[in-house]
Scaffold this active site. Structure first.
Site, mmCIF file in Angstrom:
data_model
loop_
_atom_site.group_PDB
_atom_site.id
_atom_site.type_symbol
_atom_site.label_atom_id
_atom_site.label_comp_id
_atom_site.label_asym_id
_atom_site.label_seq_id
_atom_site.Cartn_x
_atom_site.Cartn_y
_atom_site.Cartn_z
ATOM 1 N N LYS A 26 0.835 -1.214 0.000
ATOM 2 C CA LYS A 26 0.000 0.000 0.000
ATOM 3 C C LYS A 26 0.864 1.257 0.000
ATOM 4 C CE LYS A 26 -2.127 2.577 3.675
ATOM 5 N NZ LYS A 26 -0.848 3.178 4.007
ATOM 6 N N ARG A 129 0.320 14.990 11.350
ATOM 7 C CA ARG A 129 0.497 14.764 9.916
ATOM 8 C C ARG A 129 0.745 16.079 9.149
ATOM 9 N NH1 ARG A 129 -1.374 9.531 8.580
ATOM 10 N NH2 ARG A 129 0.283 9.597 7.051
ATOM 11 N N ASP A 314 4.230 1.122 11.730
ATOM 12 C CA ASP A 314 2.984 0.444 11.331
ATOM 13 C C ASP A 314 2.912 -0.995 11.847
ATOM 14 O OD1 ASP A 314 1.968 2.571 9.269
ATOM 15 O OD2 ASP A 314 4.081 2.239 8.847
ATOM 16 N N ARG A 422 -8.887 0.395 3.087
ATOM 17 C CA ARG A 422 -7.858 1.295 2.547
ATOM 18 C C ARG A 422 -6.543 0.586 2.344
ATOM 19 N NH1 ARG A 422 -7.456 5.208 7.135
ATOM 20 N NH2 ARG A 422 -5.448 5.440 6.127
HETATM 21 N N1 EPU Z 1 6.515 14.996 9.218
HETATM 22 C C1 EPU Z 1 6.574 16.348 9.432
HETATM 23 N N2 EPU Z 1 6.410 17.181 8.364
HETATM 24 C C2 EPU Z 1 6.184 16.711 7.098
HETATM 25 C C3 EPU Z 1 6.147 15.323 6.884
HETATM 26 C C4 EPU Z 1 6.310 14.477 7.971
HETATM 27 O O1 EPU Z 1 6.763 16.803 10.561
HETATM 28 O O2 EPU Z 1 6.042 17.524 6.175
HETATM 29 C C5 EPU Z 1 6.676 14.087 10.365
HETATM 30 C C6 EPU Z 1 5.369 13.318 10.641
HETATM 31 O O3 EPU Z 1 4.466 14.072 11.400
HETATM 32 C C7 EPU Z 1 5.873 12.088 11.350
HETATM 33 C C8 EPU Z 1 7.222 11.846 10.701
HETATM 34 O O4 EPU Z 1 7.597 13.072 10.060
HETATM 35 O O5 EPU Z 1 6.050 12.384 12.711
HETATM 36 C C9 EPU Z 1 7.239 10.740 9.690
HETATM 37 O O6 EPU Z 1 6.246 10.947 8.703
HETATM 38 P P1 EPU Z 1 6.431 10.429 7.214
HETATM 39 O O7 EPU Z 1 6.500 11.597 6.294
HETATM 40 O O8 EPU Z 1 7.553 9.452 7.194
HETATM 41 O O9 EPU Z 1 5.079 9.654 6.988
HETATM 42 P P2 EPU Z 1 4.175 9.635 5.683
HETATM 43 O O10 EPU Z 1 4.996 9.650 4.463
HETATM 44 O O11 EPU Z 1 3.069 10.621 5.810
HETATM 45 C C10 EPU Z 1 4.176 7.046 5.353
HETATM 46 C C11 EPU Z 1 3.150 5.970 5.345
HETATM 47 C C12 EPU Z 1 2.687 5.694 6.752
HETATM 48 C C13 EPU Z 1 3.893 5.282 7.573
HETATM 49 C C14 EPU Z 1 4.958 6.377 7.521
HETATM 50 C C15 EPU Z 1 6.231 6.013 8.258
HETATM 51 C C16 EPU Z 1 2.102 6.226 3.200
HETATM 52 C C17 EPU Z 1 0.898 6.596 2.415
HETATM 53 N N3 EPU Z 1 2.014 6.371 4.509
HETATM 54 O O12 EPU Z 1 3.517 8.196 5.862
HETATM 55 O O13 EPU Z 1 1.786 4.621 6.676
HETATM 56 O O14 EPU Z 1 3.509 5.066 8.900
HETATM 57 O O15 EPU Z 1 5.292 6.664 6.156
HETATM 58 O O16 EPU Z 1 6.812 4.892 7.687
HETATM 59 O O17 EPU Z 1 3.103 5.782 2.642
HETATM 60 C C18 EPU Z 1 0.017 3.252 7.312
HETATM 61 O O18 EPU Z 1 0.368 2.525 6.373
HETATM 62 O O19 EPU Z 1 -0.879 2.959 8.137
HETATM 63 C C19 EPU Z 1 0.674 4.551 7.453
HETATM 64 C C20 EPU Z 1 0.269 5.506 8.290
#
Ligand code: EPU
Length: 455
Positions: A26, A129, A314, A422
C-alpha cells in the site's frame, strides 16, 4: 456512530489458521502510480492490490487525463500519461477526500503542466500529519505556493532546478517528494537525512526503469541527476510487509498459525527478530513466511519504533495486541507518530492493562519527549480479553482491534470496518478463510466497501 452496514460482529476465541496472500505494498503502489505521470510512454504496474488507496489514486490520475486500465493479468494496471491535462480544482478536492496522495502529484504535475493544486489533506489520525517538509522541498526546487481558502496552488514559473536538501527528519513522504520532483529537474539534487524504507527503494527502482539517474549512499544520502525525459516502466510492486506483519501478529495473539504467501524476509528482518524475541515462531521459504504461536507463554519485551531499518511504526499497533498476552511488563516507545498509542484505551476496556506515559521509556530520547505526548506504553500481561464495542480509529489501529476481538472471549461489535479496506485487500474473505467467526449484521452493499481515506 457508524452505519450498521459498516459493523462487523466478531465472535472471538478461535485461533486463526490457514494461508493468505499479500500483494503489492500500500505504501509503494500509489507512489509508483504517481511516478507514471512523469513518463512519456505508458507504464505497467503488477501485483497491485484491490484497496481503497489504489482506487483514489486511479481516480486522481484519470482526472488529470491519464488513462488507467486493467492489464492482461490479475492485479496489473496500465497507465498512459501521454495526454496529461489540468483537472478541475473542485473535482480534485471531491475525489481526493481525505487522501494524502495529491501532495506527491505536485512535482510530476509541475513538470508536465507548470502548475498543481493540493486540497486540504487527511490521513490517519495518528498525529498532526504536517506537510511543512513537502512545501520546503518544493520551494527548494523553485516552486511557488499560493495558499488560498480551498487549498494550495503551485506554479514553477522558471522550471524546477536541482538543489541541496536536508530533511529535518527522515520522512517517507518528503523523500518521495524529492525523488518524484528531482528526476526531471535541471541539474543534480542531493538529499541528506533521507528515508530509506523498502518502499522507497522500490520507488527508486521504478524511476530507474523509467530512465532516472539515482544513487543511494549508506548514510541516508540520495543523489539524483535530472534527465530531460523519462519513459514508461514495467514493475512488480514489492509485497506489503506491513500487512504481512499484521497477519503475523494476528497469529500470535490468537494462538494461531498463518502462512503469509508473498511475505519477504529481507523487508521484514527487524520485525522477524522482534517476533522471535516475543516468542513467536516462523518458517521462511521462497513462497512466503509461516507465522505461528509455538505454545507456551509469550515474552514481554522492550520495543522502540523507528525509521527503517528500525522497527516500523505500522508494525507497532498489531504487535501491541499480542503483547497483552505476554508474561510480564512490555515497554513500547513510539518515536515516529506522537499519537499512535491512543488506540490502546479500547484494549483496556477489553481487559488489557496498558498505561501510557509522556516520557521516553525504554529507549533513546525522541522528538516527543519534551512535548507532552502520550507516546510510551507499559503493557502488563498476560490479560484475558473480553469482547467489546469498538470504533475503528485508523487503519492499523483498526486492524489491531480486529485482532483483539478475535483473541477475546465473547462477541465484539467493531464499527467502521470500511476504513480497513484502505490498506487490507479482501480482509473479510481472508479472515473467513482463516477460520474467524465473523458476521456482518446486515448485507453490505458493495459500495460500502469502498469508502475511507488514505494513510
Ligand atoms: N513529518 C513532518 N512534516 C512533514 C512530513 C512528515 O513533521 O512535512 C513528520 C510526521 O508528522 C511524522 C514523521 O515526520 O512524525 C514521519 O512521517 P512520514 O512523512 O515518514 O510519513 P508519511 O509519508 O506521511 C508514510 C506511510 C505511513 C507510515 C509512515 C512512516 C504512506 C501513504 N504512509 O507516511 O503509513 O507510517 O510513512 O513509515 O506511505 C500506514 O500505512 O498505516 C501509514 C500511516
Amino acid at each position: 456512530m457508524t452505519d450498521i452496514a459498516d459493523v462487523l460482529l466478531v465472535h472471538g476465541g478461535t485461533p486463526l489458521e490457514g494461508e493468505i496472500r499479500v500483494r503489492g505494498a500500500k505504501n509503494l503502489v500509489p507512489k509508483a502510480m504517481v511516478a507514471a505521470v512523469l513518463g512519456s510512454e505508458p507504464s505497467r504496474l503488477r501485483n497491485v492490490p484491490d484497496i481503497r488507496d489504489v482506487r483514489v489514486v486511479s481516480g486522481l490520475l484519470q482526472l488529470h487525463g491519464v488513462t488507467v486500465e486493467s492489464g492482461d493479468r490479475p492485479g496489473e494496471l496500465v497507465m498512459d500519461p501521454r495526454k496529461v491535462e489540468s483537472a478541475n480544482v473542485a473535482d480534485i478536492d471531491a475525489h481526493a477526500g481525505a487522501s494524502r496522495i495529491p501532495i506527491l502529484l505536485c512535482g510530476p504535475l509541475l513538470h508536465r503542466l507548470g502548475h498543481a493544486f493540493i486540497p486540504g489533506l487527511g490521513g490517519c489520525d495518528i498525529g498532526g500529519r504536517p506537510i511543512d517538509f513537502h512545501f520546503d522541498v518544493l520551494r527548494s526546487f523553485g516552486a511557488t505556493i499560493d495558499k488560498r481558502a480551498d487549498g494550495q496552488y503551485l506554479e514553477a514559473p522558471k522550471g524546477l532546478r536541482g538543489c541541496k536538501i536536508r530533511l529535518p527528519y527522515p520522512s517517507v513522504g518528503s523523500t518521495e517528494q524529492v525523488l518524484l520532483t528531482a528526476v526531471l529537474a535541471e541539474g543534480v539534487t542531493e538529499l541528506t537525512n533521507a528515508a530509506v524504507e523498502p518502499e522507497i527503494e522500490d520507488l527508486i527502482c521504478v524511476l530507474q526503469k523509467m530512465g532516472a539517474i539515482i544513487s543511494m549512499d549508506t548514510d541516508r544520502t540520495i543523489r539524483i541527476t535530472g534527465v530531460d525525459s523519462l519513459g514508461g516502466y514495467t514493475h512488480h510492486a514489492v509485497p506489503d510487509r506491513l500487512e504481512a506483519a499484521s497477519w503475523a501478529s494476528a497469529a500470535l495473539a490468537t494462538g494461531g498459525d498463518i502462512t503469509v504467501r508473498g511475505a519477504q524476509q529481507r523487508t521484514m528482518m527487524t520485525f522477524l527478530n522482534t517476533y522471535r524475541r516475543v516468542g513467536g515462531a516462523f518458517d521462511i521459504n521462497d513462497e512466503g513466511i509461516r507465522f505461528y504461536h509455538p505454545g507456551g507463554p509469550l515474552n514481554a519485551i522492550a520495543l522502540e519504533t523507528d525509521v527503517h531499518p528500525g522497527f516500523q511504526t505500522d508494525w507497532q499497533q498489531p504487535l501491541v495486541v499480542a503483547l497483552t498476552q505476554a508474561a510480564g511488563l512490555s515497554i513500547v516507545h513510539e518515536t515516529v507518530y506522537e499519537s499512535r498509542l491512543g488506540f490502546t484505551s479500547a484494549l483496556n476496556q477489553m481487559g488489557a492493562h496498558i498505561q501510557l506515559y509522556r516520557e521516553c521509556l525504554g529507549g533513546s530520547a525522541c522528538r516527543f519527549g519534551q512535548r507532552n505526548f502520550l507516546h510510551s506504553a507499559v503493557v502488563s500481561g498476560p490479560t484475558k480479553l473480553q469482547g467489546a464495542d469498538l470504533v475503528i480509529p485508523d487503519l492499523r489501529g483498526g486492524f489491531s482491534y480486529l485482532i483483539a476481538a478475535l483473541a477475546a472471549q465473547g462477541t465484539s461489535r467493531v464499527h467502521g470496518i470500511s476504513l480497513i479496506n484502505r490498506g487490507y485487500e479482501n480482509f473479510l474473505d481472508k479472515l473467513r478463510g482463516l477460520g474467524a467467526d465473523i458476521e456482518l449484521p446486515v448485507p453490505r452493499p458493495a459500495s460500502q466497501e469502498r469508502t475511507g481515506a488514505v494513510a
